[in-house]
Design an enzyme around this catalytic site. Structure first.
Site, short mmCIF file in Angstrom:
data_model
loop_
_atom_site.label_atom_id
_atom_site.label_comp_id
_atom_site.label_asym_id
_atom_site.label_seq_id
_atom_site.Cartn_x
_atom_site.Cartn_y
_atom_site.Cartn_z
N SER A 107 8.70 0.80 -40.35
CA SER A 107 7.33 0.56 -40.83
C SER A 107 7.06 1.30 -42.13
CB SER A 107 6.37 1.05 -39.75
OG SER A 107 5.08 1.15 -40.26
N TYR A 148 3.15 7.43 -33.07
CA TYR A 148 3.84 6.15 -33.31
C TYR A 148 4.67 6.22 -34.59
CZ TYR A 148 4.61 1.50 -35.17
OH TYR A 148 5.20 0.39 -35.74
N LYS A 176 9.01 6.11 -35.45
CA LYS A 176 9.75 5.30 -36.41
C LYS A 176 10.64 6.20 -37.28
CE LYS A 176 8.45 1.49 -34.94
NZ LYS A 176 9.39 0.58 -34.34
P1 NAD Z 1 4.81 -6.62 -30.01
O1 NAD Z 1 4.16 -5.62 -29.11
O2 NAD Z 1 4.18 -7.95 -30.16
O3 NAD Z 1 6.33 -6.85 -29.54
C1 NAD Z 1 7.10 -5.81 -28.98
C2 NAD Z 1 7.73 -6.37 -27.71
O4 NAD Z 1 8.56 -5.36 -27.11
C3 NAD Z 1 6.69 -6.77 -26.66
O5 NAD Z 1 6.95 -8.11 -26.25
C4 NAD Z 1 6.89 -5.78 -25.51
O6 NAD Z 1 6.66 -6.39 -24.27
C5 NAD Z 1 8.34 -5.37 -25.70
N1 NAD Z 1 8.68 -4.01 -25.23
C6 NAD Z 1 8.08 -2.85 -25.56
N2 NAD Z 1 8.72 -1.81 -24.97
C7 NAD Z 1 9.73 -2.35 -24.24
C8 NAD Z 1 10.75 -1.80 -23.42
N3 NAD Z 1 10.83 -0.47 -23.18
N4 NAD Z 1 11.64 -2.63 -22.82
C9 NAD Z 1 11.57 -3.97 -23.04
N5 NAD Z 1 10.64 -4.55 -23.82
C10 NAD Z 1 9.74 -3.74 -24.42
O7 NAD Z 1 5.01 -5.92 -31.44
P2 NAD Z 1 5.39 -6.55 -32.84
O8 NAD Z 1 4.20 -6.57 -33.69
O9 NAD Z 1 6.18 -7.79 -32.64
O10 NAD Z 1 6.34 -5.40 -33.39
C11 NAD Z 1 7.74 -5.44 -33.25
C12 NAD Z 1 8.34 -4.19 -33.87
O11 NAD Z 1 7.93 -4.09 -35.22
C13 NAD Z 1 7.91 -2.90 -33.19
O12 NAD Z 1 9.03 -2.03 -33.18
C14 NAD Z 1 6.85 -2.35 -34.12
O13 NAD Z 1 6.76 -0.96 -34.06
C15 NAD Z 1 7.37 -2.82 -35.47
N6 NAD Z 1 6.31 -2.94 -36.48
C16 NAD Z 1 5.25 -3.78 -36.25
C17 NAD Z 1 4.24 -3.87 -37.19
C18 NAD Z 1 3.04 -4.75 -36.95
O14 NAD Z 1 2.02 -4.57 -37.62
N7 NAD Z 1 3.08 -5.70 -36.03
C19 NAD Z 1 4.32 -3.14 -38.40
C20 NAD Z 1 5.43 -2.33 -38.61
C21 NAD Z 1 6.43 -2.23 -37.65
#
Ligand code: NAD
Ligand code: UDP
Length: 342
Positions: free
Chosen positions: A125, A150, A154
């Site tokens: 991120s 959080y 990362k």
């Molecule tokens: P999201 O919550 O929609 O998807 C994450 C998925 O991981 C979910 O479906 C959840 O059920 C699953 N999950 C979480 N912990 C788990 C575990 N221990 N075992 C199995 N499944 C698990 O989030 P997203 O927006 O798709 O983000 C995906 C990645 O991108 C994350 O690592 C997040 O930190 C990173 N990220 C997201 C954003 C954003 O704004 N969406 C920005 C920067 C980074």
């Protein structure tokens, strides 16, 4: 070629699964559905005509991981999305965040090593940069002390991966530092599904427009920006997903084994909160109710990416306009709400 996608029913993961399938990869998803819904698989199927293999379990459970990797042989690469991602919640429940985001990574790396998987794409991120001293922010900008548990997960995760690569010469990883992902698949069958009250701006806007929220809360209009509201780099989720395929292909083609690379994934342009609101009103014709509230603690004033490294080395560029991203987000909100009421 088999690619494991952890968190593949989540927001960014599901869009990436589509791009992977469309590029000819065989996709296996692990997700415990802690923040996603199994129906996402139907949405993926509607778009690509294929159901990915799906296994539901918590990656923090080492035994379940062992069982999984004994069952599925021949995985070439892993794209690791699974994590908790709500900044505010991480401040209230730090141990939950450190446990989930770090134990899952440690387990996964352990299995990657023992099953000779050499390629990892990691979801990082732009929070790692904090408020950068100069903009746009490039990958060589200093990583700043994290403002939330959080954000810290990362940073720590990137360090864990770097050390693992240092000690295991066959592995390589590309860490993708996302700016602000927004929008939904233009086919309208998948999108962002925030559970409860959204934290992020765009789902809050679409829920307000749909009448689920009374008004948008604009957090602060006294920042040192042209209209006083914060500036971010909004990147369309489909563009973002495509970058994962580019990252994977870079590692596979260049065989840059034993390498840790970082890429900023943004559009390279900053929009203020009020510009996003106005753009939404323009493309939908809906007048959005909003109120100016106090600043949200922890928000930085402005950040946007210098995506030149990703443009050049991944041969990738964000191409979707803010107009089209907001329109796809709005179409998804309407589709999903109608489906709920059916
Ligand atoms: P999201 O919550 O929609 O998807 C994450 C998925 O991981 C979910 O479906 C959840 O059920 C699953 N999950 C979480 N912990 C788990 C575990 N221990 N075992 C199995 N499944 C698990 O989030 P997203 O927006 O798709 O983000 C995906 C990645 O991108 C994350 O690592 C997040 O930190 C990173 N990220 C997201 C954003 C954003 O704004 N969406 C920005 C920067 C980074
Ligand atoms: N924001 C807002 N109202 C909301 C949600 C967000 O005004 O309901 C603002 C927030 O203060 C920030 C920008 O929109 O300036 C983007 O916030 P978001 O939470 O989407 O992403 P962040 O950049 O914080 O990861």
């Amino acid at each position: 070629m088999k690619v494991l996608v952890t968190g593949g029913t989540g927001y960014i993961g599901s869009h990436t699964v589509i791009e992977l399938q469309q590029a000819g990869y065989e996709v296996i998803i692990i997700d415990n559905l802690s923040n996603s819904n199994i129906e996402v698989l139907d949405g993926i199927h509607k778009i690509t005509g294929q159901y990915p293999i799906f296994e539901k379990f918590d990656i923090c459970n080492s035994q379940d991981c062992n069982n999984f990797f004994s069952k599925y042989k021949g995985i070439t690469a892993v794209i690791h999305f699974a994590a908790y991602k709500a900044v505010g919640e991480s401040v209230e429940k730090p141990l939950m965040y450190y446990y989930n985001n770090l134990v899952s990574l440690l387990n996964l790396l352990d299995k990657i090593l023992s099953h000779n998987i050499n390629y990892l794409v990691y979801s990082s991120s732009c929070t790692v940069y904090g408020q950068p001293e100069s903009l746009p922010v490039a990958e060589n900008a200093p990583v700043q002390e994290a403002k939330s548990p959080y954000g810290n997960t990362k940073q720590i995760s990137e360090e864990i991966i770097k050390d693992t690569i240092h000690a295991n010469k066959k592995i390589s990883c590309i860490s993708l530092r996302y700016f602000n992902p927004i929008g939904a698949h233009p086919n309208g069958f998948i999108g962002e599904l925030p559970i409860g009250e959204p934290n992020n701006l765009v789902p809050y806007i679409t829920q307000t427009a749909y009448g689920i929220r009374e008004y948008l809360r604009v957090f602060g209009n006294n920042y040192n920006t042209h209209d006083g509201t914060c500036i971010r780099d909004y990147i369309d989720v489909v563009d973002l997903s495509k970058a994962h395929i580019a990252a994977l292909q870079r590692m596979l083609v260049h065989k840059n084994i034993n390498n840790f690379e970082v890429f900023n994934l943004g559009a390279g342009k900053g929009y203020s909160v009020m510009e996003v609101v106005q753009c939404f009103e323009k493309v939908t014709g809906i007048r959005l109710k909003y109120k100016i509230l106090n600043r949200r603690p922890g928000d930085i004033e402005r950040v946007y990416a210098d995506p030149q490294k990703a443009n050049a080395r991944l041969n990738w560029k964000a191409t979707t306009s803010l107009d089209n991203s907001l329109l796809s987000a709005w179409n998804w909100e309407k589709y999903y709400r109608k489906k709920l009421n059916c």
